[in-house]
Write a protein that holds these residues in place. Structure first.
Motif, PDB file in Angstrom:
ATOM      1  N   THR A   1     -55.962 -19.206  78.503  1.00  0.00           N
ATOM      2  CA  THR A   1     -56.011 -20.097  79.266  1.00  0.00           C
ATOM      3  C   THR A   1     -54.792 -20.225  80.002  1.00  0.00           C
ATOM      4  O   THR A   1     -54.491 -19.400  80.974  1.00  0.00           O
ATOM      5  CB  THR A   1     -56.454 -21.454  78.497  1.00  0.00           C
ATOM      6  N   TYR A   2     -54.018 -21.275  79.877  1.00  0.00           N
ATOM      7  CA  TYR A   2     -52.684 -21.590  80.493  1.00  0.00           C
ATOM      8  C   TYR A   2     -51.240 -20.531  80.331  1.00  0.00           C
ATOM      9  O   TYR A   2     -50.920 -20.187  81.354  1.00  0.00           O
ATOM     10  CB  TYR A   2     -52.182 -22.842  80.274  1.00  0.00           C
ATOM     11  N   GLY A   3     -51.559 -19.786  79.187  1.00  0.00           N
ATOM     12  CA  GLY A   3     -50.403 -19.062  78.805  1.00  0.00           C
ATOM     13  C   GLY A   3     -49.562 -19.915  77.818  1.00  0.00           C
ATOM     14  O   GLY A   3     -49.983 -20.945  77.537  1.00  0.00           O
ATOM     15  N   HIS A   4     -48.433 -19.185  77.611  1.00  0.00           N
ATOM     16  CA  HIS A   4     -47.539 -19.759  76.527  1.00  0.00           C
ATOM     17  C   HIS A   4     -46.209 -19.496  76.706  1.00  0.00           C
ATOM     18  O   HIS A   4     -45.951 -18.263  77.483  1.00  0.00           O
ATOM     19  CB  HIS A   4     -47.788 -19.285  75.228  1.00  0.00           C
ATOM     20  N   SER A   5     -44.964 -20.524  76.762  1.00  0.00           N
ATOM     21  CA  SER A   5     -43.658 -20.142  76.947  1.00  0.00           C
ATOM     22  C   SER A   5     -43.072 -20.401  75.439  1.00  0.00           C
ATOM     23  O   SER A   5     -43.474 -21.279  74.795  1.00  0.00           O
ATOM     24  CB  SER A   5     -42.973 -21.272  77.933  1.00  0.00           C
ATOM     25  N   PHE A   6     -41.747 -19.551  75.116  1.00  0.00           N
ATOM     26  CA  PHE A   6     -41.216 -19.679  74.257  1.00  0.00           C
ATOM     27  C   PHE A   6     -40.105 -18.882  74.199  1.00  0.00           C
ATOM     28  O   PHE A   6     -39.558 -18.315  75.166  1.00  0.00           O
ATOM     29  CB  PHE A   6     -42.010 -19.022  72.856  1.00  0.00           C
TER      30      PHE A   6
ATOM     31  N   GLN B   1     -36.629 -12.905  66.205  1.00  0.00           N
ATOM     32  CA  GLN B   1     -37.141 -14.169  65.720  1.00  0.00           C
ATOM     33  C   GLN B   1     -37.795 -14.875  66.926  1.00  0.00           C
ATOM     34  O   GLN B   1     -37.248 -14.825  68.204  1.00  0.00           O
ATOM     35  CB  GLN B   1     -35.987 -15.122  65.191  1.00  0.00           C
ATOM     36  N   VAL B   2     -38.782 -15.760  66.686  1.00  0.00           N
ATOM     37  CA  VAL B   2     -39.538 -16.419  67.804  1.00  0.00           C
ATOM     38  C   VAL B   2     -39.502 -18.052  67.439  1.00  0.00           C
ATOM     39  O   VAL B   2     -39.568 -18.333  66.254  1.00  0.00           O
ATOM     40  CB  VAL B   2     -40.976 -16.129  67.691  1.00  0.00           C
ATOM     41  N   ALA B   3     -39.128 -18.714  68.355  1.00  0.00           N
ATOM     42  CA  ALA B   3     -39.527 -20.251  68.192  1.00  0.00           C
ATOM     43  C   ALA B   3     -40.306 -20.793  69.504  1.00  0.00           C
ATOM     44  O   ALA B   3     -39.880 -20.326  70.642  1.00  0.00           O
ATOM     45  CB  ALA B   3     -38.195 -21.054  68.257  1.00  0.00           C
ATOM     46  N   GLY B   4     -41.330 -21.526  69.193  1.00  0.00           N
ATOM     47  CA  GLY B   4     -42.435 -22.015  70.278  1.00  0.00           C
ATOM     48  C   GLY B   4     -43.125 -22.756  69.654  1.00  0.00           C
ATOM     49  O   GLY B   4     -42.901 -23.093  68.225  1.00  0.00           O
ATOM     50  N   LEU B   5     -43.894 -23.668  70.399  1.00  0.00           N
ATOM     51  CA  LEU B   5     -44.580 -24.854  69.759  1.00  0.00           C
ATOM     52  C   LEU B   5     -46.014 -24.642  69.976  1.00  0.00           C
ATOM     53  O   LEU B   5     -46.475 -24.341  71.006  1.00  0.00           O
ATOM     54  CB  LEU B   5     -44.108 -26.047  70.437  1.00  0.00           C
ATOM     55  N   ALA B   6     -46.940 -24.845  68.982  1.00  0.00           N
ATOM     56  CA  ALA B   6     -48.324 -25.006  69.075  1.00  0.00           C
ATOM     57  C   ALA B   6     -48.993 -25.755  67.907  1.00  0.00           C
ATOM     58  O   ALA B   6     -48.564 -26.180  67.297  1.00  0.00           O
ATOM     59  CB  ALA B   6     -48.604 -23.514  69.046  1.00  0.00           C
ATOM     60  N   PRO B   7     -50.291 -26.149  68.249  1.00  0.00           N
ATOM     61  CA  PRO B   7     -51.032 -26.987  67.117  1.00  0.00           C
ATOM     62  C   PRO B   7     -50.979 -26.140  65.986  1.00  0.00           C
ATOM     63  O   PRO B   7     -51.213 -25.018  66.049  1.00  0.00           O
ATOM     64  CB  PRO B   7     -52.489 -26.983  67.815  1.00  0.00           C
ATOM     65  N   LYS B   8     -50.859 -26.817  64.990  1.00  0.00           N
ATOM     66  CA  LYS B   8     -50.737 -25.922  63.554  1.00  0.00           C
ATOM     67  C   LYS B   8     -52.105 -25.427  63.258  1.00  0.00           C
ATOM     68  O   LYS B   8     -52.254 -24.412  62.561  1.00  0.00           O
ATOM     69  CB  LYS B   8     -50.128 -26.894  62.420  1.00  0.00           C
ATOM     70  N   SER B   9     -53.177 -25.900  63.636  1.00  0.00           N
ATOM     71  CA  SER B   9     -54.424 -25.587  63.191  1.00  0.00           C
ATOM     72  C   SER B   9     -54.939 -24.653  64.250  1.00  0.00           C
ATOM     73  O   SER B   9     -54.823 -24.569  65.362  1.00  0.00           O
ATOM     74  CB  SER B   9     -55.151 -26.697  63.063  1.00  0.00           C
ATOM     75  N   ASN B  10     -55.882 -23.636  63.866  1.00  0.00           N
ATOM     76  CA  ASN B  10     -56.469 -22.615  64.570  1.00  0.00           C
ATOM     77  C   ASN B  10     -57.789 -23.197  65.222  1.00  0.00           C
ATOM     78  O   ASN B  10     -58.418 -22.630  66.017  1.00  0.00           O
ATOM     79  CB  ASN B  10     -56.600 -21.215  64.081  1.00  0.00           C
ATOM     80  N   ASP B  11     -58.239 -24.341  64.669  1.00  0.00           N
ATOM     81  CA  ASP B  11     -59.417 -25.167  65.104  1.00  0.00           C
ATOM     82  C   ASP B  11     -59.333 -25.610  66.348  1.00  0.00           C
ATOM     83  O   ASP B  11     -58.599 -26.204  67.019  1.00  0.00           O
ATOM     84  CB  ASP B  11     -59.591 -26.390  64.056  1.00  0.00           C
TER      85      ASP B  11
ATOM     86  N   GLY C   1     -43.090 -21.754  65.285  1.00  0.00           N
ATOM     87  CA  GLY C   1     -42.454 -20.560  65.252  1.00  0.00           C
ATOM     88  C   GLY C   1     -43.515 -19.609  66.073  1.00  0.00           C
ATOM     89  O   GLY C   1     -43.836 -19.709  67.157  1.00  0.00           O
ATOM     90  N   TRP C   2     -43.710 -18.279  65.347  1.00  0.00           N
ATOM     91  CA  TRP C   2     -44.441 -17.332  65.903  1.00  0.00           C
ATOM     92  C   TRP C   2     -45.841 -17.577  66.194  1.00  0.00           C
ATOM     93  O   TRP C   2     -46.479 -18.042  65.444  1.00  0.00           O
ATOM     94  CB  TRP C   2     -44.103 -16.098  65.139  1.00  0.00           C
ATOM     95  N   THR C   3     -46.658 -16.878  67.424  1.00  0.00           N
ATOM     96  CA  THR C   3     -47.874 -17.148  67.368  1.00  0.00           C
ATOM     97  C   THR C   3     -48.291 -15.623  68.062  1.00  0.00           C
ATOM     98  O   THR C   3     -47.573 -14.911  68.465  1.00  0.00           O
ATOM     99  CB  THR C   3     -48.316 -18.013  68.507  1.00  0.00           C
ATOM    100  N   ASP C   4     -49.530 -15.307  67.600  1.00  0.00           N
ATOM    101  CA  ASP C   4     -49.972 -13.986  67.882  1.00  0.00           C
ATOM    102  C   ASP C   4     -49.866 -13.611  69.498  1.00  0.00           C
ATOM    103  O   ASP C   4     -50.182 -14.422  70.547  1.00  0.00           O
ATOM    104  CB  ASP C   4     -51.686 -14.021  67.581  1.00  0.00           C
ATOM    105  N   GLY C   5     -49.221 -12.332  69.468  1.00  0.00           N
ATOM    106  CA  GLY C   5     -48.857 -11.998  70.899  1.00  0.00           C
ATOM    107  C   GLY C   5     -47.556 -12.119  71.536  1.00  0.00           C
ATOM    108  O   GLY C   5     -47.350 -11.527  72.414  1.00  0.00           O
ATOM    109  N   ASP C   6     -46.830 -12.934  70.704  1.00  0.00           N
ATOM    110  CA  ASP C   6     -45.429 -13.408  71.256  1.00  0.00           C
ATOM    111  C   ASP C   6     -44.506 -11.973  71.506  1.00  0.00           C
ATOM    112  O   ASP C   6     -43.911 -12.169  72.500  1.00  0.00           O
ATOM    113  CB  ASP C   6     -44.778 -14.135  70.419  1.00  0.00           C
ATOM    114  N   LEU C   7     -44.802 -11.001  70.629  1.00  0.00           N
ATOM    115  CA  LEU C   7     -43.856 -10.031  70.784  1.00  0.00           C
ATOM    116  C   LEU C   7     -44.284  -8.802  71.351  1.00  0.00           C
ATOM    117  O   LEU C   7     -43.752  -7.485  71.253  1.00  0.00           O
ATOM    118  CB  LEU C   7     -43.175  -9.712  69.198  1.00  0.00           C
TER     119      LEU C   7
END
Length: 232
Positions: A77-82, A98-108, A125-131
């Motif tokens: 969708t929109y993408g992600h900044s971190f 190391q990664v710091a970023g913000l996301a809903p805690k649930s994958n639901d 912290g880290w989300t899939d694809g960040d690195l």
């Protein structure tokens, strides 16, 4: 704190969310925003001086140095900044970044959608694809002296600890990154830009002619770039 949201407010929030950031991969939907009390970084921070660079091109000026990288990536969708932070080796490669970023805690996906109306629990912290460099849509890498790097990392840790909630419009991934940039003394663009545009604008506003950075093609919201395919 959970605000009371009427039907018209929900509609407005959903409209604003269309310009907010989201991180998504595979069959789970994940975003990167947090709702909560924003830190007053501009008044609580200390001046940060970028370490001297010897080249305007990539890793040549980063070998052996501490750094922070402001980055965005593609998503469904929109993408992600971190931010990514750590130290480079003598070849200019990241050492245990190391990664710091913000996301809903649930994958639901339902929790993600709920986060467009009311705050939901967040991860920081880290989300899939960040690195993964293939998913990078924009970046700005800032070399730092060790003492300044330590102060920035301490602030990031404090921000992570004080950002328990995510909201797609009230406090999103761009806002989280903006707090870090403000702490470092940088000007920041509006938080409702697409993440790729937010990071690009941040670099243009502060990086100068020798900025180490990258901007890729528009993301999937424009139908021009592939999204991550791996599931978290």
């Amino acid at each position: 704190m959970t605000p009371v949201v009427g039907r018209s407010t929900i509609v407005a929030l959903l409209a604003l969310a269309a310009a907010s950031c989201q991180s998504s991969s595979g069959d789970s939907v994940q975003t990167n925003y947090v709702s909560g009390d924003r830190a007053t970084a501009a008044t609580s921070g200390v001046p940060i001086t970028r370490a001297a660079t010897t080249s305007s091109q990539g890793t040549a000026s980063l070998r052996g140095q501490y750094f922070i990288e402001f980055r965005s990536r593609y998503a469904y969708t929109y993408g992600h900044s971190f931010v990514i932070f750590g130290r480079m080796d003598n070849a200019g490669r990241m050492i245990n970044p190391q990664v710091a970023g913000l996301a809903p805690k649930s994958n639901d996906p339902n929790v993600y959608m709920l986060g467009h109306a009311v705050p939901v629990p967040a991860s920081t912290g880290w989300t899939d694809g960040d690195l993964e460099i293939a998913y990078r849509s924009a970046s700005w890498t800032v070399p730092l002296a060790e003492s300044d790097y330590r102060r920035v990392v301490a602030y990031i840790r404090k921000l992570q600890a004080s950002s328990p909630l995510w909201h797609a419009s009230l406090y999103n991934c761009n806002a989280f990154v903006a707090d870090i940039a403000n702490f470092m003394g940088y000007k920041t663009p509006g938080i409702w830009l697409m993440p790729r545009d937010f990071i690009t604008k941040l670099r243009q506003m502060n990086g100068g002619p020798n900025a180490i950075g990258y901007t890729g093609p528009p993301g999937v919201e424009s139908g021009n770039a592939p999204a991550p395919t791996a599931a978290r």
